[in-house]
Motif scaffolding. Structure first.
Motif, PDB file in Angstrom:
ATOM      1  N   THR A 154       4.285  -2.077   4.718  1.00 17.21           N
ATOM      2  CA  THR A 154       4.516  -1.790   6.132  1.00 17.21           C
ATOM      3  C   THR A 154       3.443  -2.448   6.989  1.00 17.21           C
ATOM      4  O   THR A 154       2.345  -2.737   6.527  1.00 17.21           O
ATOM      5  N   VAL A 155       3.794  -2.687   8.241  1.00 15.90           N
ATOM      6  CA  VAL A 155       2.805  -3.161   9.216  1.00 15.90           C
ATOM      7  C   VAL A 155       2.482  -1.969  10.098  1.00 15.90           C
ATOM      8  O   VAL A 155       3.315  -1.512  10.880  1.00 15.90           O
ATOM      9  N   ASP A 156       1.287  -1.463   9.914  1.00 12.51           N
ATOM     10  CA  ASP A 156       0.901  -0.227  10.604  1.00 12.51           C
ATOM     11  C   ASP A 156      -0.011  -0.541  11.793  1.00 12.51           C
ATOM     12  O   ASP A 156      -0.398  -1.676  12.016  1.00 12.51           O
ATOM     13  N   ASP A 157      -0.314   0.476  12.537  1.00 12.58           N
ATOM     14  CA  ASP A 157      -1.310   0.417  13.613  1.00 12.58           C
ATOM     15  C   ASP A 157      -0.877  -0.411  14.830  1.00 12.58           C
ATOM     16  O   ASP A 157      -1.718  -0.827  15.607  1.00 12.58           O
ATOM     17  N   LEU A 158       0.394  -0.662  14.983  1.00 11.02           N
ATOM     18  CA  LEU A 158       0.819  -1.371  16.192  1.00 11.02           C
ATOM     19  C   LEU A 158       1.204  -0.401  17.306  1.00 11.02           C
ATOM     20  O   LEU A 158       1.347  -0.800  18.451  1.00 11.02           O
ATOM     21  N   PHE A 159       1.376   0.862  16.946  1.00  8.23           N
ATOM     22  CA  PHE A 159       1.728   1.882  17.944  1.00  8.23           C
ATOM     23  C   PHE A 159       0.765   3.056  17.800  1.00  8.23           C
ATOM     24  O   PHE A 159       0.367   3.384  16.682  1.00  8.23           O
ATOM     25  N   ASP A 160       0.426   3.695  18.916  1.00  8.85           N
ATOM     26  CA  ASP A 160      -0.359   4.917  18.812  1.00  8.85           C
ATOM     27  C   ASP A 160       0.523   6.126  19.102  1.00  8.85           C
ATOM     28  O   ASP A 160       0.090   7.153  19.575  1.00  8.85           O
ATOM     29  N   ARG A 161       1.809   5.971  18.806  1.00 13.89           N
ATOM     30  CA  ARG A 161       2.770   7.076  18.945  1.00 13.89           C
ATOM     31  C   ARG A 161       3.833   6.845  17.886  1.00 13.89           C
ATOM     32  O   ARG A 161       3.846   5.806  17.224  1.00 13.89           O
ATOM     33  N   SER A 162       4.735   7.827  17.724  1.00 13.16           N
ATOM     34  CA  SER A 162       5.831   7.594  16.794  1.00 13.16           C
ATOM     35  C   SER A 162       6.782   6.580  17.424  1.00 13.16           C
ATOM     36  O   SER A 162       6.810   6.413  18.642  1.00 13.16           O
ATOM     37  N   PHE A 163       7.519   5.883  16.590  1.00 18.98           N
ATOM     38  CA  PHE A 163       8.350   4.798  17.108  1.00 18.98           C
ATOM     39  C   PHE A 163       9.582   4.657  16.231  1.00 18.98           C
ATOM     40  O   PHE A 163       9.609   5.102  15.087  1.00 18.98           O
ATOM     41  N   ALA A 164      10.593   4.035  16.801  1.00 20.35           N
ATOM     42  CA  ALA A 164      11.840   3.784  16.059  1.00 20.35           C
ATOM     43  C   ALA A 164      11.806   2.374  15.479  1.00 20.35           C
ATOM     44  O   ALA A 164      11.068   1.512  15.961  1.00 20.35           O
ATOM     45  N   ALA A 165      12.628   2.156  14.456  1.00 17.54           N
ATOM     46  CA  ALA A 165      12.655   0.854  13.788  1.00 17.54           C
ATOM     47  C   ALA A 165      12.885  -0.312  14.753  1.00 17.54           C
ATOM     48  O   ALA A 165      12.194  -1.332  14.653  1.00 17.54           O
ATOM     49  N   HIS A 214       0.846  -1.207   0.000  1.00 19.06           N
ATOM     50  CA  HIS A 214       0.000   0.000   0.000  1.00 19.06           C
ATOM     51  C   HIS A 214       0.874   1.247   0.000  1.00 19.06           C
ATOM     52  O   HIS A 214       2.097   1.157   0.149  1.00 19.06           O
ATOM     53  N   ARG A 215       0.222   2.378  -0.132  1.00 19.41           N
ATOM     54  CA  ARG A 215       0.929   3.647  -0.092  1.00 19.41           C
ATOM     55  C   ARG A 215       1.501   3.891   1.303  1.00 19.41           C
ATOM     56  O   ARG A 215       0.854   3.563   2.302  1.00 19.41           O
ATOM     57  N   ILE A 216       2.688   4.433   1.354  1.00 17.92           N
ATOM     58  CA  ILE A 216       3.324   4.703   2.654  1.00 17.92           C
ATOM     59  C   ILE A 216       2.690   5.929   3.289  1.00 17.92           C
ATOM     60  O   ILE A 216       2.549   6.973   2.639  1.00 17.92           O
ATOM     61  N   THR A 217       2.291   5.790   4.551  1.00 22.48           N
ATOM     62  CA  THR A 217       1.766   6.960   5.293  1.00 22.48           C
ATOM     63  C   THR A 217       2.650   7.283   6.500  1.00 22.48           C
ATOM     64  O   THR A 217       2.426   8.279   7.175  1.00 22.48           O
ATOM     65  N   ARG A 218       3.630   6.440   6.763  1.00 15.90           N
ATOM     66  CA  ARG A 218       4.460   6.606   7.966  1.00 15.90           C
ATOM     67  C   ARG A 218       5.316   7.863   7.899  1.00 15.90           C
ATOM     68  O   ARG A 218       5.636   8.477   8.923  1.00 15.90           O
ATOM     69  N   PHE A 219       5.735   8.234   6.702  1.00 16.35           N
ATOM     70  CA  PHE A 219       6.574   9.428   6.530  1.00 16.35           C
ATOM     71  C   PHE A 219       6.221  10.040   5.180  1.00 16.35           C
ATOM     72  O   PHE A 219       5.643   9.365   4.311  1.00 16.35           O
ATOM     73  N   PRO A 220       6.566  11.310   4.991  1.00 14.22           N
ATOM     74  CA  PRO A 220       6.240  11.942   3.711  1.00 14.22           C
ATOM     75  C   PRO A 220       7.008  11.264   2.572  1.00 14.22           C
ATOM     76  O   PRO A 220       8.167  10.899   2.743  1.00 14.22           O
ATOM     77  N   THR A 221       6.346  11.101   1.453  1.00 12.68           N
ATOM     78  CA  THR A 221       7.011  10.450   0.321  1.00 12.68           C
ATOM     79  C   THR A 221       7.223  11.415  -0.842  1.00 12.68           C
ATOM     80  O   THR A 221       7.631  10.992  -1.923  1.00 12.68           O
ATOM     81  N   GLU A 222       6.992  12.710  -0.603  1.00 16.69           N
ATOM     82  CA  GLU A 222       7.212  13.697  -1.665  1.00 16.69           C
ATOM     83  C   GLU A 222       8.644  13.597  -2.182  1.00 16.69           C
ATOM     84  O   GLU A 222       9.589  13.551  -1.410  1.00 16.69           O
ATOM     85  N   GLY A 223       8.761  13.582  -3.480  1.00 18.17           N
ATOM     86  CA  GLY A 223      10.087  13.588  -4.094  1.00 18.17           C
ATOM     87  C   GLY A 223      10.694  12.199  -4.235  1.00 18.17           C
ATOM     88  O   GLY A 223      11.748  12.052  -4.835  1.00 18.17           O
ATOM     89  N   LEU A 224      10.059  11.178  -3.675  1.00 17.23           N
ATOM     90  CA  LEU A 224      10.619   9.834  -3.756  1.00 17.23           C
ATOM     91  C   LEU A 224      10.077   9.107  -4.985  1.00 17.23           C
ATOM     92  O   LEU A 224       8.922   9.287  -5.360  1.00 17.23           O
ATOM     93  N   ARG A 225      10.935   8.299  -5.587  1.00 16.86           N
ATOM     94  CA  ARG A 225      10.498   7.561  -6.775  1.00 16.86           C
ATOM     95  C   ARG A 225       9.647   6.363  -6.383  1.00 16.86           C
ATOM     96  O   ARG A 225       8.841   5.883  -7.162  1.00 16.86           O
ATOM     97  N   SER A 238      10.469  -3.553  15.147  1.00 22.10           N
ATOM     98  CA  SER A 238      11.042  -4.884  14.926  1.00 22.10           C
ATOM     99  C   SER A 238      10.805  -5.778  16.143  1.00 22.10           C
ATOM    100  O   SER A 238      10.481  -6.965  16.014  1.00 22.10           O
ATOM    101  N   GLU A 239      10.965  -5.188  17.316  1.00 16.99           N
ATOM    102  CA  GLU A 239      10.754  -5.963  18.544  1.00 16.99           C
ATOM    103  C   GLU A 239       9.289  -6.379  18.680  1.00 16.99           C
ATOM    104  O   GLU A 239       8.985  -7.526  19.019  1.00 16.99           O
ATOM    105  N   LYS A 240       8.402  -5.457  18.367  1.00 22.28           N
ATOM    106  CA  LYS A 240       6.963  -5.752  18.480  1.00 22.28           C
ATOM    107  C   LYS A 240       6.571  -6.867  17.517  1.00 22.28           C
ATOM    108  O   LYS A 240       5.811  -7.770  17.866  1.00 22.28           O
ATOM    109  N   LEU A 241       7.074  -6.805  16.296  1.00 16.70           N
ATOM    110  CA  LEU A 241       6.747  -7.826  15.298  1.00 16.70           C
ATOM    111  C   LEU A 241       7.280  -9.198  15.739  1.00 16.70           C
ATOM    112  O   LEU A 241       6.596 -10.219  15.599  1.00 16.70           O
TER     113      LEU A 241
END
Lengths: 374, 425
Positions: free
Chosen positions: B61-72, B44-55, B76-79
């Motif tokens: 992605t696996v989304d909706d596992l956090f209700d806050r911003s998170f680091a990789a 699907h389309r990426i919503t985690r970060f802006p994709t403007e300018g990217l090819r 990875s640990e959650k998955l």
């Protein structure tokens, strides 16, 4: 099946120089450690001197595609292959296994700084970041950062193309690399394994990670085992350390010289409650007779130092503890491999008949290896 | 030990008694399997970060596992946690927080991300330098960043949670990492070091910078519209892989231990093969020899002949080079039978889950055996005349599948192949 495991190749590169010679001299007190207090002040560092990389990495194009941590590692791996007398044996290298303890991720410090500066005033930080990364990141930098590309470069440059694994996890990656290599050879799952790691200490990105945790020593460099809560922490050093481990029978069959025997390697990961490190190391040592050489891969972090010292006083009463970090600096993933390499070199040089090598990670992981004279 | 519990080489047979998986298709084996076998894409389309300018603007992605911003590493640990909870529960092995064996874990390399560096840069005036970041770090206001970005921390936390034994291994062999984790578990059981092992592959590292890095290597598909059609392994118009996220876990156990405690046996890992490639950092040897040798060694390790394999679970990344090389290598290994031997790529639906891929695809391989149904290669509209294979195009197929070989090939010359089966012989 349990086979004897011997060390037939040692490759060491550090601020002290290359090969076992300068490292034995330093251990004997005949060569002073090299410490640069200024370049990364307030963090002292054991810097790598000038290295003629061409001697182990003949193609400039290969050198260009690596960041320093990879070049240091590939160079040390080449020294180990030379030391084992296997460098020109293409068939043996085609079967030889590799286990590397790696970090990774050397950043382009200038690019990071410029982007962080720009982000402060960017109208749309996300879009700005995309634009700058697309234009400023070198495509090849990614490969120079990937953890498993040290092993990849060893295959490309040295033609070692058997099974290849890369372990991560700071100091303990180095312990586990040697532990698993030993276990696989002892069990007949491999005959010959090139194992080790490398660390480039001359980079602020790694200092940043460690300083965030408050584990860097600043100011005067004191001996590892005299560091305490008021003046403790890591003094890092650029080091490459690789060993060729081999089944004694196959080493004998090809007429290779065993430089030392690697009798056992154990690892644990305690919860780090008070007393845990001491208990773990003491248990891993088992009963020892005689008076072993003791080489420690200690990080110099105060809480670990005291417990490791207590364990070593119980394991080898009266033995002088040689801290590899005092000679060449703490080399994180490469610290334990370098310490085993030094112990093996000292045994071969007749400085003792058995050795104990301890590793206590600055944040996690405990390990212990026992070696004896071949 | 009875010989029924040993393989032809006299080594302990390795059974699988627990499986868990999470991908962009869903959480758990049931959801993943039902979507995989109807040919659904998780891209699907990426919503985690802006994709403007990217090819490339899409990913699995696996989304909706956090209700806050998170680091990789947090994702990875959650998955890994989600997948391992499912696998360990299914195995019924040990007790909660007391898993009776070691942890072998494929984790993506981590480093401080832009969010943390921006936080550290906030206090500096003028041009930001690493000296300035260090000065801020020395105030020790962000000590949590240290542990979060140590390479060993994800495995540490998983080891603590499940109470695995000994020193956990965090490993990376690029895109074959998940397979390597399984291989190391097999080796530990064969050595007699342990009766059981928890093997995990996880990757939650789709971030702007990681995507841009792959993009700069021209490795990613840029056919963003529609996202679900971008990953098209073995098709003539394939143009790169699609990044995916996921986690997968396998509980491996000696056959003897599994039988002794009456555990349900989900399959066997009969063989592992591995061969390094010293040709190039990102490209495979043109003759495919390392991939061929890895497959042959996996078959030999399993004590099988090529004609005893019923299905190839492809690495199948959808890059022009991999799929061509893989098809050629498979043909070299399986001969003229390769034209009829089903081969399909799970990556057509979940994308390339990178560090996790070998483990995710191991779980799907074992489900293929269990259900007697082969997941398709979707988006197969333009056959590549140079790849005349049965890629199980677009629609799942019912078939008796007893033995599967699963391929994993990675940057840095990593080639790892695993053989799974329904029974020991």
């Amino acid at each position: 099946m349990t086979r004897e495991v011997v060390i037939t190749g040692i490759g060491l590169l550090s601020s002290l120089g290359e090969g076992v010679g300068p490292h034995i001299e330093a251990a004997d007190g005949a060569r002073a450690p090299v410490i640069d207090m200024a370049s990364f002040a307030p963090y002292p560092v054991h810097p790598l001197g000038a290295v003629e990389y061409d001697r182990q990495i003949p193609k400039k194009s290969d050198q260009r595609q690596m960041e320093p941590w990879q070049r240091i590692g590939v160079y040390a791996a080449g020294l180990a292959l030379d030391s084992a007398g296997i460098k020109s044996d293409a068939e043996a290298k085609d079967r030889m296994h590799v286990i590397v303890a790696a970090g990774g991720g050397e950043r382009d410090h200038a690019v990071d700084g410029q982007i962080l500066t720009g982000l402060k005033t960017a109208a749309d930080p996300g879009v700005f970041l995309n634009e700058r990364l697309l234009s400023d990141l070198r495509p090849t930098l990614f490969l120079a950062q990937l953890s498993n590309l040290l092993a990849g470069n060893i295959s490309i440059v040295h033609g070692v193309t058997g099974p290849s694994r890369t372990f991560m996890g700071e100091e303990q990656a180095g312990v586990d690399a040697i532990r698993i290599a030993h276990a696989r050879i002892a069990a007949g799952q491999a005959d010959m394994i090139l194992v080790g790691g490398s660390y480039n200490a001359e980079r602020r990105d790694m200092m940043l990670l460690f300083e965030l945790g408050g584990v860097m020593l600043t100011g005067d460099v004191t001996p590892t085992f005299s560091r305490g809560a008021r003046h403790g922490g890591m003094v890092t050093g650029s080091v490459g350390a690789f060993l060729v481990l081999e089944a004694a029978d196959s080493a004998g069959a090809r007429g290779a010289t065993a430089q030392a025997r690697l009798d056992s390697v154990a690892a644990d990961r305690t919860r780090r409650n008070p007393g845990d490190i001491t208990r773990a190391l003491t248990a891993m040592a088992g009963p020892l007779t005689g008076s072993p050489l003791v080489v420690s891969a200690s990080s110099g972090v105060a809480a670990c130092v005291a417990e490791e010292k207590a364990a070593l006083e119980a394991i080898a009463p009266g033995a002088g503890i040689m801290a590899m970090g005092d000679l060449a600096g703490h080399a994180v993933e490469a610290a334990f491999p370098a310490s085993v390499a030094l112990a093996a070199a000292l045994l071969q040089a007749g400085r003792g008949t058995q050795a104990v090598v301890t590793g206590v990670g600055h944040h996690r992981g405990e390990g212990l290896a026992r070696l004896s004279r071949a | 030990m009875r010989s029924a519990y040993l393989d032809a080489s006299g080594r302990p047979l390795v059974a699988v008694t627990g499986l868990g998986v999470v991908t962009s298709l869903g959480r758990g084996k049931a959801d993943n399997w039902s979507r995989l076998t109807v040919g659904q894409s998780g891209i699907h389309r990426i919503t985690r970060f802006p994709t403007e300018g990217l090819r490339t603007t899409i990913a699995g992605t696996v989304d909706d596992l956090f209700d806050r911003s998170f680091a990789a590493p947090e994702l990875s640990e959650k998955l890994a946690l989600i997948a391992a909870e499912e696998a360990v529960a299914q195995s019924g092995l040990g007790r909660p927080g007391d898993f009776p064996g070691p942890l072998f874990m494929a984790v993506p390399p981590v480093e401080l991300e832009w969010v943390q560096k921006q936080e550290l840069a906030a206090s500096s005036n003028g041009d930001v330098t690493y000296q300035a970041l260090l000065a801020d770090a020395a105030r020790h206001r962000h000590t949590d960043y240290h542990a979060m970005f140590l390479f060993g921390s994800v495995a540490d936390h998983i080891a603590d949670h499940f109470g695995t034994k000994g020193s956990p291994i965090s490993l990376s062999t690029a895109c074959s990492s998940g397979a390597t984790a399984i291989q190391m578990g097999v080796e530990a059981i064969r050595r007699g070091d342990t009766e059981a092992a928890l093997c995990i592959g996880t990757d939650g590292s789709v971030q702007a910078e990681s995507l841009i890095r792959f993009s700069l290597l021209s490795a990613l598909s840029t056919q963003n519209d529609p996202p679900t059609a971008a990953s098209k392994p073995f098709s003539k118009n394939r143009d790169g892989f699609v990044m995916g996220e996921g986690g997968a876990a396998l509980v491996l156990e000696s056959y003897e231990s599994a039988r002794r405690r009456g555990a349900a046996i989900l399959g066997f890992v009969l063989g592992c093969g591995e061969k390094g490639d010293g040709f190039h950092r990102t490209r495979s040897s043109p003759d495919g020899r390392p991939a061929i040798v890895a497959m042959q060694q996996a078959l030999a390790d399993a004590g099988l002949k090529p004609d005893q394999i019923d299905y190839v679970n492809a690495h199948g990344t959808s890059t022009p080079e991999n799929d061509k090389m893989e098809a050629m290598s498979c043909t070299a290994v399986f001969g003229e039978r390769m034209g009829r031997l089903p081969i399909s790529s799970n990556k057509s639906m979940v994308g390339h889950t990178l560090t996790a891929a070998g483990a995710v695809e191991a779980v799907f391989s074992l489900l293929t055996i269990a259900h007697g149904r082969i997941p398709p290669t979707i988006n197969y509209r333009e056959p590549d005349p140079n790849i005349p294979l049965d890629v199980v195009p677009n629609v799942a197929r019912d078939a008796a599948v007893r033995r599967v070989i699963s391929n994993s090939f990675g940057f840095g010359g990593q080639n790892t192949c695993l053989v799974f089966a329904d029974s020991p012989a």
